[in-house]
Write a protein that holds these residues in place. Sequence first.
Motif, PDB file in Angstrom:
ATOM      1  N   LEU A  17      -4.436  -3.851  38.466  1.00 40.72           N
ATOM      2  CA  LEU A  17      -4.074  -4.487  37.500  1.00 40.72           C
ATOM      3  C   LEU A  17      -4.659  -4.378  36.114  1.00 40.72           C
ATOM      4  O   LEU A  17      -4.117  -4.472  35.058  1.00 40.72           O
ATOM      5  CB  LEU A  17      -4.379  -5.825  37.760  1.00 40.72           C
ATOM      6  CG  LEU A  17      -3.767  -6.739  38.840  1.00 40.72           C
ATOM      7  CD1 LEU A  17      -4.094  -7.951  39.397  1.00 40.72           C
ATOM      8  CD2 LEU A  17      -1.969  -6.994  38.430  1.00 40.72           C
ATOM      9  N   GLU A  18      -6.056  -3.755  36.021  1.00 40.00           N
ATOM     10  CA  GLU A  18      -6.822  -3.861  35.008  1.00 40.00           C
ATOM     11  C   GLU A  18      -6.478  -2.298  34.501  1.00 40.00           C
ATOM     12  O   GLU A  18      -6.178  -2.221  33.135  1.00 40.00           O
ATOM     13  CB  GLU A  18      -8.275  -3.284  35.338  1.00 40.00           C
ATOM     14  CG  GLU A  18      -9.101  -3.428  34.080  1.00 40.00           C
ATOM     15  CD  GLU A  18     -10.537  -3.199  34.728  1.00 40.00           C
ATOM     16  OE1 GLU A  18     -11.394  -2.802  33.454  1.00 40.00           O
ATOM     17  OE2 GLU A  18     -11.219  -3.497  35.548  1.00 40.00           O
ATOM     18  N   THR A  19      -6.138  -1.430  35.144  1.00 41.97           N
ATOM     19  CA  THR A  19      -5.730   0.013  34.714  1.00 41.97           C
ATOM     20  C   THR A  19      -4.191  -0.153  34.052  1.00 41.97           C
ATOM     21  O   THR A  19      -4.189   0.461  32.906  1.00 41.97           O
ATOM     22  CB  THR A  19      -5.791   0.732  35.825  1.00 41.97           C
ATOM     23  OG1 THR A  19      -7.012   0.830  36.488  1.00 41.97           O
ATOM     24  CG2 THR A  19      -5.582   2.252  35.241  1.00 41.97           C
ATOM     25  N   LEU A  20      -3.343  -0.808  34.738  1.00 44.50           N
ATOM     26  CA  LEU A  20      -2.043  -0.563  34.232  1.00 44.50           C
ATOM     27  C   LEU A  20      -1.761  -1.847  33.131  1.00 44.50           C
ATOM     28  O   LEU A  20      -1.016  -1.774  32.338  1.00 44.50           O
ATOM     29  CB  LEU A  20      -1.149  -0.830  35.681  1.00 44.50           C
ATOM     30  CG  LEU A  20      -1.060   0.372  36.414  1.00 44.50           C
ATOM     31  CD1 LEU A  20      -0.157  -0.110  37.464  1.00 44.50           C
ATOM     32  CD2 LEU A  20      -0.818   1.691  36.004  1.00 44.50           C
ATOM     33  N   LEU A  21      -2.358  -3.081  33.515  1.00 39.24           N
ATOM     34  CA  LEU A  21      -1.905  -4.291  32.551  1.00 39.24           C
ATOM     35  C   LEU A  21      -3.238  -4.385  31.508  1.00 39.24           C
ATOM     36  O   LEU A  21      -2.991  -5.444  30.459  1.00 39.24           O
ATOM     37  CB  LEU A  21      -1.697  -5.347  33.328  1.00 39.24           C
ATOM     38  CG  LEU A  21      -0.779  -5.224  34.457  1.00 39.24           C
ATOM     39  CD1 LEU A  21      -0.592  -6.582  35.265  1.00 39.24           C
ATOM     40  CD2 LEU A  21       0.576  -4.571  33.787  1.00 39.24           C
ATOM     41  N   GLY A  22      -4.052  -3.827  31.559  1.00 40.54           N
ATOM     42  CA  GLY A  22      -5.189  -3.833  30.506  1.00 40.54           C
ATOM     43  C   GLY A  22      -6.649  -4.771  30.831  1.00 40.54           C
ATOM     44  O   GLY A  22      -6.522  -5.234  31.952  1.00 40.54           O
ATOM     45  N   GLU A  23      -7.414  -4.865  29.789  1.00 36.39           N
ATOM     46  CA  GLU A  23      -8.655  -5.480  30.098  1.00 36.39           C
ATOM     47  C   GLU A  23      -8.325  -6.789  30.336  1.00 36.39           C
ATOM     48  O   GLU A  23      -9.690  -7.429  30.713  1.00 36.39           O
ATOM     49  CB  GLU A  23      -9.439  -5.112  28.638  1.00 36.39           C
ATOM     50  CG  GLU A  23     -10.049  -3.730  28.556  1.00 36.39           C
ATOM     51  CD  GLU A  23     -10.963  -3.224  29.466  1.00 36.39           C
ATOM     52  OE1 GLU A  23     -11.951  -4.102  29.970  1.00 36.39           O
ATOM     53  OE2 GLU A  23     -10.974  -2.105  30.146  1.00 36.39           O
TER      54      GLU A  23
END
Length: 219
Positions: A17-23
């Motif tokens: 989720l963090e890598t693909l959708l952001g911080e």
Amino acid sequence: MRKFDTCFFERYAQITLETLLGEGFADLVNEDRPDLQMPDRSLGIEVTRAMESRKDVAVRLLKEMAGMEIKDEDKEEVGQIISSGYGYGLQDGRYIGHIEYDYWALAQPLRRIIESKVGKVGSGFYGDFKEYGLYIFCKDHLTLDEVLLTIDYTNDLQRNLDVKYTHLYISLIDRLYVGNLSAADHTEGPTTCTYYDISRPMCRSFFKKALAGEPDRAE
């Protein structure tokens, strides 16, 4: 033999989720009921898995690890599966490590697990959060049309509930589908979703980070 727990998959979900959708997903912490939570309780995400009722498939995948001929280019990843006991994210999901075996052997079909999780969120089982998400690792290949039908099915189940999921995340080895359930529930147009392709190098990175228990940081 080490005991299996679900934390590997919950970490893998958070990293994805963090890598693909952001911080915006960087502060999710691994808790219980639901599995991933924002400290300010703005978001709670339940992480689960789905596989059609073919437990023999999981057994076959496990047994294929023994005595098979391994290509030179695959030896490192296969060695990691054998030594760690986990295989999700490596070798295009063909093999199941011995520690994660029960996770998949006990998996329910997609619609059945959605029914269960919708019932739980609607009953208040996951506590008080501003928004709820449902993240499903899916062992079966799904087409985009099947994902869209799944989004519609989820919305139909929870339409009359006061507490419901706002987002559905369907995670395949090489793709993450994100369905905005709130948007789909309030539109008369065709259901849509967003998807993000996951390359093999990304899969390897997610695997290593989840195994190490260290949160990923998008570069």
